[in-house]
Structures are given as structure tokens and as C-alpha cells.
Design an enzyme around this catalytic site. Sequence first.
Site, PDB file in Angstrom:
ATOM      1  CE1 TYR A 142     -32.658  -5.505 -88.544  1.00  0.00           C
ATOM      2  CE2 TYR A 142     -33.273  -7.626 -89.437  1.00  0.00           C
ATOM      3  CZ  TYR A 142     -33.486  -6.593 -88.545  1.00  0.00           C
ATOM      4  OH  TYR A 142     -34.537  -6.663 -87.658  1.00  0.00           O
ATOM      5  CE  LYS A 191     -43.165   5.919 -88.435  1.00  0.00           C
ATOM      6  NZ  LYS A 191     -44.493   6.052 -87.789  1.00  0.00           N
ATOM      7  CG  ASP A 223     -46.903   3.871 -86.817  1.00  0.00           C
ATOM      8  OD1 ASP A 223     -47.094   3.622 -88.024  1.00  0.00           O
ATOM      9  OD2 ASP A 223     -46.848   5.033 -86.383  1.00  0.00           O
ATOM     10  CG  ASP A 247     -36.480  -9.645 -87.669  1.00  0.00           C
ATOM     11  OD1 ASP A 247     -36.990 -10.721 -87.335  1.00  0.00           O
ATOM     12  OD2 ASP A 247     -35.383  -9.241 -87.248  1.00  0.00           O
ATOM     13  CG  ASP A 251     -40.478 -12.817 -84.397  1.00  0.00           C
ATOM     14  OD1 ASP A 251     -40.424 -13.592 -85.372  1.00  0.00           O
ATOM     15  OD2 ASP A 251     -39.570 -12.721 -83.559  1.00  0.00           O
TER      16      ASP A 251
END
Length: 357
Positions: A142, A191, A223, A247, A251
Site C-alpha cells: 500500500y 506467502k 491462502d 486488511d 475483514d
Amino acid sequence: MEFNIALLKGDGIGPEIVDSAVAVLEKTADKFGHKFNFTPYLIGGCAIDATGMPLPQETVDGCLASDSVLLGAVGGPKWDDLAGDIRPEKALLGIRSALGLYTNLRPAKLYPALRAASPLKDEIVGGGFDILIVRELTGGIYFGDRGFREGRYGHEAYDTEAYSVTEIERIGRAAFEAAVKRSKRLCSIDKANVLETSRLWRKTTHKLAEEYPEVSYTDMFVDNAAMQLVRDPRQFDVIVTSNMFGDILSDEASQITGSIGMLASASLGASKRGLYEPIHGSAPDIAGKNIANPIATILSGAMMLRYSFGLAKEADAIEAAVDKVLNDGCRTTDLMGTDKGTPLTCTEMTKRILEVL
Ligand code: NAD
């Protein structure tokens, strides 16, 4: 004690839910003999309308001069077509960065009283779960280099992710410290089978783990983590992860608690000053209808008392009042699940919490 709190109400349901949290904080201050001074500043779409910029310098200065910051939410369809640099959401990254807030704490707790609102089956959620997601907030993709260029298939856009050892160490340390205070279980999510930044992340957190032998530490690929959160959320206690993975996973974690309207967050840096906000957005679809759930913002206020002001007893009182009204069956629309009956409005839910306080 006396504290100065900057209020960033923002857009959509932001003003409604921040007003609710302010009422609860004021009542708490009265009850425990404190004084909270609130000063509002513009952020997001309303700031763009008034000044042309999503994060005016006056807002940054006001937040820097305060003891802590309470934020509602920013954004909405009115500003969706603006260029990236002047979109309301840009202000979120800007204020976190200006305040040096690199640690985001996002509790995802399923209250036993709200089990029916969770989309997961009873046998999966059992007696509820309580996860703390520690998300890196000021680095990663980001904040990396981005732009447009001519590539192999013509015009393309790109974003890049970079993480330094220093950034990984400081967020990792915050997560280990949190784990020590809870059930001493920490899962780091990355990852590392694909990304170089994740491999450095893993190497650095493993080294840190040697300093915390009392913490049971594991790694998981993102994942798999996305899948495990819905398969068996109770396996997690504290999770630490990068900005983008945090992020997305937070959620997902919020959704399995039943409502995004319940979840608070704290963003912290090296000083006591923090930024406290619900994890949901400005919910333009329900803005102005007085039906938003104010609890995430009220609990964000409780987190402010606990983490920035050291007022644990006062934070406990707010959290207990929320528990009590939920156990009494109070529900806003988002919490109704399959319940029949009339949901409470935002102001009614706030009133019930104030009465219990
Ligand atoms: P959202 O979180 O605003 O809404 C998603 C869904 O959840 C909607 O159906 C909404 O009605 C519901 N919801 C959210 N908060 C609720 C509450 N307190 N009570 C009851 N229901 C609630 O996400 P979105 O729709 O993807 O985004 C809307 C706007 O918010 C966009 O402009 C987005 O960029 C912005 N946004 C801002 C923040 C922030 O300010 N921190 C975070 C996420 C999204």
C-alpha cells in the site's frame, strides 16, 4: 485525568457512530471523574468538499496536538471517480503515516449472544472465539512504488511491496508482546512460498521467536489462513501479518463474527497516541437512516481508554455494558440474523448502552 481527543467523523455513517461513541465516552468520564475534550477535524470526502484535499494540514496538526484520535469512516460514491491522490481513502493512509502508526490491532470476537448472526455452523464456532489480528500498517504494497508503464502486453499499472527488517521486527515484537498477555499463541501469516518480502518476514519473525520461548509460534501461508479462518477459527489466538494480508483477513474474520458493525480497531506507534476506528467503512447504503450499529466505534473508544490513556477499569466498564445489552437481546439491523422483532436504531442502541453504564 484530562485528555484531548481529536474527532474525525468523516463521511456516510461516520458522524452518527462517532456521536454515539462520544456520548459513551462522556458518560464514562462523568462516572469515573475524568474530563475528555473533543475537537472535530475534517477528513475524507467532507474535507475534499470543504478544502479540495482529503487530509487538510489542519487535521494532521490537530491530531498531532491531541492525546488520541477517534475516527468514524471515510468515502462514498460521490468521490469514487476522483483520481487516486485525492480520493477520501488516501487520507487514511496519510493520517496513519503522519502519526507514525505502524501497528494495527483488530480484535475479532464472536460474542456468545451473537452466535446466531455468525454464518458459520454451531459445531465450528462452539462457544465463540476471540482472535487478535496484528496488522502491519505503514509499509508493504500500500506504500510501495507504483505507477503506469509500457509492458509486455502494452499499457500496464504496477504496485510494489517492500519490507525492511526494522519494519518486520517492530510489528513482530508488538505481536509477541500481545501474545504474551493472552494465550501465548502466535501465528504469523505470509506467502513465503512465492514472495521475497514474505521470506524476509518469516526469517525475521523466526529470529524474534527465540526471544519469546513461552510463546507457541507457527507460520501459515495466507491462502491456507483464509481457508482455516472459516474451517476452524478457534485454532487462532494472535495473528500477525503484513498490511495487505491483514486488511483482507481481518475483514474475513469480521464477517465470521456475524457483523462488521461490531469490530473495533486500534492503530498504535511508538508513542501513547493512537488512532481508534471501527474496521468497517462509511456504509453509504445506510448513511443518514439512523440504523448503523454504533458498537464498533463505541468499542474503539474503549480501546482508546485502555491503550492510550491507561484507563483499563473504564474500558472494562464500556465493554461490560456492550456485553450486557447484547445478552439482554438488543440488536441493530445488522445483528438480527434470523431473529424476528424490531431492530434498535443507532440512537436507541446507544441509549441502552448509556443506561447500563
Ligand atoms: P462498508 O464497510 O462501508 O460496508 C459494507 C457493508 O456493511 C454495507 O452493507 C454496510 O451497510 C454494512 N455496514 C458497515 N458498517 C456497518 C455498521 N456500523 N452497521 C451496520 N451495517 C454496517 O464497506 P464498503 O461498502 O466496501 O465501502 C463503503 C465506503 O467506505 C467506500 O467508499 C470505501 O472506500 C470506504 N471505506 C472506508 C473505510 C474507512 O474509513 N476506514 C474502510 C473501508 C471502506
